[in-house]
Structures are given as C-alpha cells and as structure tokens.
Write an enzyme that holds these catalytic residues in place. Structure first.
Site, short mmCIF file in Angstrom:
data_model
loop_
_atom_site.label_atom_id
_atom_site.label_comp_id
_atom_site.label_asym_id
_atom_site.label_seq_id
_atom_site.Cartn_x
_atom_site.Cartn_y
_atom_site.Cartn_z
N LYS A 68 0.82 -1.22 0.00
CA LYS A 68 0.00 0.00 0.00
C LYS A 68 0.85 1.26 0.00
O LYS A 68 1.83 1.37 0.74
CB LYS A 68 -0.91 0.03 1.23
N ARG A 112 -10.34 0.44 7.30
CA ARG A 112 -9.62 -0.48 8.18
C ARG A 112 -9.14 0.24 9.43
O ARG A 112 -9.05 -0.35 10.51
CB ARG A 112 -8.51 -1.20 7.45
N GLN A 140 -11.63 10.81 9.17
CA GLN A 140 -11.43 9.70 10.10
C GLN A 140 -12.24 9.87 11.38
O GLN A 140 -12.67 8.88 11.98
CB GLN A 140 -9.94 9.53 10.43
N GLY A 224 -3.72 9.31 15.84
CA GLY A 224 -3.05 10.26 14.96
C GLY A 224 -1.55 10.16 14.89
O GLY A 224 -0.94 10.56 13.90
N ASP A 226 1.47 8.75 13.89
CA ASP A 226 2.05 7.72 13.04
C ASP A 226 3.32 8.20 12.35
O ASP A 226 3.71 7.73 11.30
CB ASP A 226 1.03 7.24 12.00
#
Length: 335
Positions: A68, A112, A140, A224, A226
């Site tokens: 991805k 997901r 989100q 959040g 990441d």
C-alpha cells in the site's frame, strides 16, 4: 491484472459489522503467526505539509499480500481536497506477479483504521458507555464514530476541533447517522473529563491530552501519531494509565505515542507492553475492571492493509461486470 476504481470498491466495501472480524483476525494473525511485516517506509514532503507511507505485510497461508502507498497532505483542505489518498497493489505469494490494483484513493485505509478503533474499544473500553469524545473533525473522525457505534451504545458525543466551522459540519453530518446527542466542546479538557471513551484523530505535533485530565473508567484510543514528530497525548499519560495496549510495540516505539513516553523516560524500552493481537487472540485480557484507565496506541499496520485488500478483491471479483482486466504482457495501443 485487475484494476478497480474507488467507486467500484465502495459498492462492495462499506464500514459495517462484517468488516470488524476481518481486521480483528488480522491483529490475531500478527500475534499467533509468523507474519512478515517490515517497518513502514515514509517520504516527508515538508513544503506541502505532506507525507507518503508504504506499508505491507505477508500473512502465511494467503495467496496474495498487499503493498500500500498512502499519503496524507494536511494543507489539502485549502484546495478543497481530502488529506488522505493512496492505492493498494495485490501481489501473488506464489509467483510474485502483481494481480490487482485497488485505486481506492485512501478509502480502504479509512475503513480499516476505523475498524481497528472499534476493535480496540470492543476489547479495552468498558461496556457501559454514556459519552464518547472525538478530537478532530476530518474524515477519520466520522469513520471512528460510525465504527464505534457498531460495538458500543452511547447517548452523547462531545466534539472538539480547532475550526468551529468544521466541528459544526461534523455535528450536522453525524446527527443524521447516530442516535446520540452531539455537542461541540469548547476545549479538549472538557471532552476528556466528561467522556467514557475518547478517540483522537489529528496530525498534532504537540500534546492535546494532559495526564491530569484522566479519570477512572476512561479509555483513550490515539489514532493520529504515526510519525516521529506527531503526538496527541502527553508522554506521562501512558504512565498514568492502568493498562496500555498498542498495535505493534516495535512500530509504536518508533513513531507512536509510546515513542514519546520512552524518549522522556516514563516507560522503559524493555517494559512489558501489550499488543492488540494478544488481546484479540485471547492470550491476555483487555480491560480488567470498569475503574481502569486504559489507552490504545494505533499507528496503522500493513497486516490490516493486506486483510482489507484481500476482502475487497474477493467481493469485487465475485461481482460480474466490474473492474478492468488487462494483459500486461501485451502491448497497449491507443488511437
């Protein structure tokens, strides 16, 4: 090679209850099988306040895995565009051939990610919930509320966003979907102190939630953080929590909320950290009592991407007359 567009994917994949076991099983596979999941590769495009991540994971026994590419460009709202984008490629685990392109523009990632938040709440939040808090007002935030409603009943939602206009839009959008009283809070502290579950969905680089605001029974799912510079929770929030769970320890120690707690000395690198797959697989328990303060740090994993991509491919190929099939060994001629 099969190619599917976002609109085609949305016909077959919606955020609904049947999605949750698929993502839940992905976390379980990560805990019980020798899943191959390399570290995230990221390209930062600082002049555009953007980032591009590459995630992947091979689950033994599956005939394909996903590669991805996802982007988050956080100034896109100025252009009237969503911040998230991307696509997924499915690769054969037998021959290495690319078998499909899912041109989802980030949609499958949204689904997901929301499912992961719901799974965290299902196993770690207390069952009796009155009020849910949501920090952030983007796509989100909407997905998280929809997903949470699949695993918990709640009567009230407290919303906080830096833009009052965006908060009002979120309020209006969710009033048509949720059977709950949706209110706009004046600050983050109000949300945290008055909620049973709080979900953070921002690209913040300065902590939004302070340890002093935590209270018995509270569950926080932090979505959040990441990237190394992102942070939504004060570093000592994790120390004050009675139970801390993350999607993967290695990844969260590199770029999640755990990363900041380790760097500032609140948690040691060799601390015993619970991974979500250990909970979903039954290896360990989630919440132990209604009085516990619990935190789940979710950074997003390649195993989730492979799981949702395989489900999408299965449903898409079962439907006739959808998608484009090409032979990439032959020349393409355009007139």
């Amino acid at each position: 090679m099969r190619i599917f567009t976002e609109s085609e994917i949305k016909q077959m994949i919606q955020l609904e209850e049947k999605i949750l076991p698929v993502i839940e099983d992905a976390f379980t596979q990560l805990a019980v099988k020798d899943v191959i999941m390399p570290p995230i590769m990221r390209v930062d495009v600082k002049e555009s306040n953007g980032e591009v991540d590459v995630k992947t994971a091979y689950i033994p026994g599956k005939d394909m895995f996903a590669l991805k590419v996802s982007s988050g460009f956080f100034n896109n709202y100025k252009l009237g565009l969503p911040s998230a984008n991307g696509l997924m490629m499915l690769i054969s685990t037998v021959t290495g051939e690319p078998k499909a392109l899912l041109l989802d523009n980030g949609y499958l990632t949204e689904v997901r990610t929301a499912a992961a938040g719901a799974i965290a709440a299902k196993h770690i939040a207390k069952k009796d919930v009155q009020t849910v808090g949501i920090i952030g007002t983007g796509a989100q935030a909407r997905y998280q509320l929809k997903a949470l409603n699949l695993v918990r009943d709640f009567e009230k939602v407290l919303v906080y966003g830096r833009s009052l206009e965006n908060a009002k839009q979120l309020q209006a959008d969710m009033e048509d979907i949720l059977d709950a009283d949706i209110q706009i809070a004046e600050d983050v502290e109000t949300v945290v102190r008055n909620s049973d579950i709080v979900v953070t969905t921002t690209p913040a680089t300065e902590p939004l939630i302070k340890a002093d605001w935590l209270h018995p029974g509270l569950h926080i799912t932090a979505m959040g953080s990441d990237a190394e510079e992102k942070q939504e929770l004060e570093a000592d929030v994790l120390k004050k929590a009675d139970r801390f769970v993350c999607d993967t320890k290695a990844q969260c120690a590199r770029l999640g909320e755990l990363h900041h707690s380790i760097d500032q000395g609140f948690i040691s690198e060799d601390a015993s950290i619970i991974e979500l797959g250990e909970v979903t697989s039954g290896k360990t328990e989630g919440r132990l009592s209604d009085e516990e303060i619990t935190v789940c740090d979710l950074t997003g994993t390649g195993v989730q991407d492979t799981a949702i991509a395989l489900l999408a491919f299965k449903l898409l190929t079962e439907k006739e007359g959808i998608g484009l099939q090409i032979d990439n060994k032959k020349s393409l001629h355009f007139t």
